[in-house]
Every structure is written in C-alpha cells, then in structure tokens.
Design an enzyme around this catalytic site. Structure first.
Site, short mmCIF file in Angstrom:
data_model
loop_
_atom_site.label_atom_id
_atom_site.label_comp_id
_atom_site.label_asym_id
_atom_site.label_seq_id
_atom_site.Cartn_x
_atom_site.Cartn_y
_atom_site.Cartn_z
N ARG A 4 -3.66 -13.60 -0.81
CA ARG A 4 -4.93 -13.65 -0.12
C ARG A 4 -5.86 -14.66 -0.79
O ARG A 4 -5.63 -15.06 -1.93
CB ARG A 4 -5.58 -12.25 -0.10
CG ARG A 4 -4.86 -11.29 0.82
CD ARG A 4 -5.50 -9.92 0.82
NE ARG A 4 -5.32 -9.20 -0.43
CZ ARG A 4 -5.72 -7.94 -0.64
NH1 ARG A 4 -6.33 -7.28 0.33
NH2 ARG A 4 -5.51 -7.35 -1.79
N ASN A 31 0.81 -1.23 0.00
CA ASN A 31 0.00 0.00 0.00
C ASN A 31 0.84 1.27 0.00
O ASN A 31 0.51 2.26 0.67
CB ASN A 31 -0.95 0.01 1.20
CG ASN A 31 -2.10 -0.98 1.04
OD1 ASN A 31 -2.07 -1.84 0.17
ND2 ASN A 31 -3.10 -0.88 1.88
#
Length: 350
Positions: free
Chosen positions: A214, A82
C-alpha cells in the site's frame, strides 16, 4: 425359509435405522461453522470482506443474505490477509472434533488444499489467490499472512492442534510446502554486508526483492513481521544451521534497533477530524520498536498516503499517524523469554 429371510431383512433395516438415528444425534451443528461453510469460495479459501464489509461469522444471516453470500462462491476474493482462511480452517477442524459434523472437516480440508495450491514457485504465498491485481500476488509476510499459512500446514504435517483429523494424504503435501516455505524465508531475509537482519513485509513473487504494497507501506525492515517469522522458525524440531543462524541474527537485529526511553501514545484530540492524536513521548520505563527501519541504516521511518518517506512520525498526516501501528512492543516477549529458551535447547545459549 422365506419367513426367516424376511425376518433377517427386517432386523438389518432396523439396525441401519438405529445407527442412522445415533449418527444423526451424534452430529451437531455450530452456528459459526455453518456460516463459514456459506462464505467459503469454490477455490477453497475465504474472503475477508464482501462488498467492503468485513465478514462477521457471529451474525445470524437471513435467507436472503445466505443466498447473496452463496451467489459469490465463484469470486476471486479468497485471501490470507487479516487472518482470513487461516482463521476458518483452524476453527473448522476444532468444530469438527466437537460436533462430529463431516461437513466441517471437508470444508477445512478444501481450505488446506487451497493453501497448497496458492503457494508460488518461490515457496511463498500471495496475499490473494487467484486475484493477482496490484500487489496482491506479492509474497506477503505483512500481518503474519504467510506465517499463518505456514503454521496451519506445519500443524497438518505434524498432526498438531486438532489437525490430526485431516486426510492423511495431505500430510506429505503439507510437509513439502512447509519446507519450500522455510527456504523462501531464508532467501528473503535482509542482509547487510552479508549479515542477516530482519524481513520486509512484502517481496516480489518472481525476483524475491523487497516490494512496496500500500502507498504508506514502503520497503523497509519490519520488526513486527520479523517476530512472527522467527516464532515460526522456532517451531522447527532439530533446525538446520541455516535456520539457527536466521533466528539468532534476527533476534540480534531486533535487540540492536530497540528504542529505549520512549513510548508511542494515542490520545483524544478534538482539533482533528477523527478526534484522535498520536505522538512519541519520553518515558524512561518504556522500550519500543518502530514498525519500519531503513534497510541500509536501521533508521526508523514513516510514510503517509503520498508515499513520501520521512523520519518523524509527526510529519505524516494525522489520519495515518493515528491509523497504523507505527510503533509497538512486538519483540519483547520473544527476546525476554521465547528466544533464550529456544537458544538453550538448540545449543546457542551464552
């Protein structure tokens, strides 16, 4: 003689005081940079969130909050995910040039040293360092994590974008790290029948095989991450034939997998818990790309939190369908403008 010596001493002291005053006036503070100093971990990097709350450097911290943040300095949550660490280093070198505050430069240099230390033996960067739990140790191209890191080190190595101010001993280290990173990129490019295509989001840090992250991020050729990688490789002056081939074949693959005549739209949907909906609809004026393509077939695919691969975005739960960038136009500017200019410069134009 004693009086003369005393006079000289007074002059020297007065001069030092004046210099100190001028220096103090020269050194300014930047509120965002000051917050970045507080959040920096002792290992050198920065977290993207604390107690699951995203870090906000524009927020004015109370003394109690500052103490709480500082208390986490030994945490292992430093990351390049991020835009974390990349964002802070980039901001701090610019803030240093604007304020002449040495604390900002020192913090940025500590961050650069963190990036150098975090590079693994394969030349890639993990999403987190030193935290190696779950998929955090994987080589991570996802959301341009590794590419952001390489861009910082490239700037250090070449004195670009304000990085000419950093400690010159970091220059050869950054250059060596970039070279190792480029080698890692070439090794991880997906090949089908020997022909290079694009890149996956994550790779095993030991085997360099594509890896799942994920639950909804399965192994697949990713158009978005491929664009970031190609744009970085195109920064290299006098690229090797290996790099030229990697770039040209990746752009060729992106051209081959574009989806013409459709767009992915988001809309209000009161029937859903989040009030949102998303769908693929026909649009003769639109060209888009899927985020994921099957490595063997180039067929777009999707997955919800159950990790089941499906080939219709409507088959995954609404929360994931509306909460992830399944389609986009990431490669458009690369294909239309950046690549043709690069190809011409490097003798690859048609």
């Amino acid at each position: 003689m004693g009086k003369l010596l005393r006079h000289i001493q007074l002059v020297i002291v007065a001069g030092l005081i004046c210099y100190g005053c001028a220096y103090a006036q020269d050194v300014k503070k930047d509120a965002v940079a000051e917050n970045m100093l507080i959040y920096q971990r002792n290992v050198g990097g920065w977290p993207k969130a604390v107690n699951e709350v995203p870090v906000n450097y524009n927020k004015t911290l109370t003394d109690e909050q500052r103490q709480a943040v500082a208390a986490g300095a030994n945490g292992i949550d430093a990351t390049i995910d991020n835009n974390a660490t990349f964002k802070e280093i980039t901001y701090l070198v610019k803030a240093y040039k604007q304020t002449n505050n040495p604390a900002y430069l020192q913090s940025a240099e500590k961050g650069i040293k963190y990036l150098l230390k975090a590079q693994n033996k394969q030349g890639g960067w993990p999403q987190y360092f030193p935290d190696a739990r779950l998929y955090r140790a994987q080589i991570t191209f996802n959301d341009n994590a590794m590419i952001n890191t390489l861009n910082v080190l490239f700037d250090v190595a070449h004195g670009l974008n304000n990085f000419e101010v950093v400690d010159k001993t970091l220059v050869p280290q950054a250059d060596a790290a970039v070279q190792k990173g480029v080698t890692c990129i070439i090794k991880t490019q997906i090949r089908r029948d020997g022909v290079p295509t694009g890149w996956c989001q994550q790779y095993d840090q030991n085997t360099l095989k594509p890896a799942m992250a994920r639950k909804f991020e399965l192994v697949g050729n990713s158009s978005s991450e491929t664009v970031g990688i190609v744009l970085f490789l195109m920064r290299i002056d006098k690229p090797s034939e290996e790099v030229k081939t990697a770039v040209a074949k990746a752009v060729e693959w992106l051209n081959n997998v574009k989806i013409v005549g459709y767009k992915f739209e988001h809309f209000a949907d009161p029937s859903q818990a989040n009030g949102k909906g998303a769908r693929l609809v026909a649009d003769p004026t639109s060209t888009i790309w899927s985020r994921y393509y099957d490595i063997d077939t180039d067929k777009p695919f999707f997955s919800g939190r159950n990790s089941e691969k499906v080939y219709d975005v409507q088959q995954i739960e609404n929360e994931r369908r509306t909460g992830y960038a399944w389609y986009g136009t990431w490669p458009q500017k690369l294909i239309d403008k950046a690549y043709p200019q690069w190809a011409k410069k490097n003798g690859l134009a048609n």
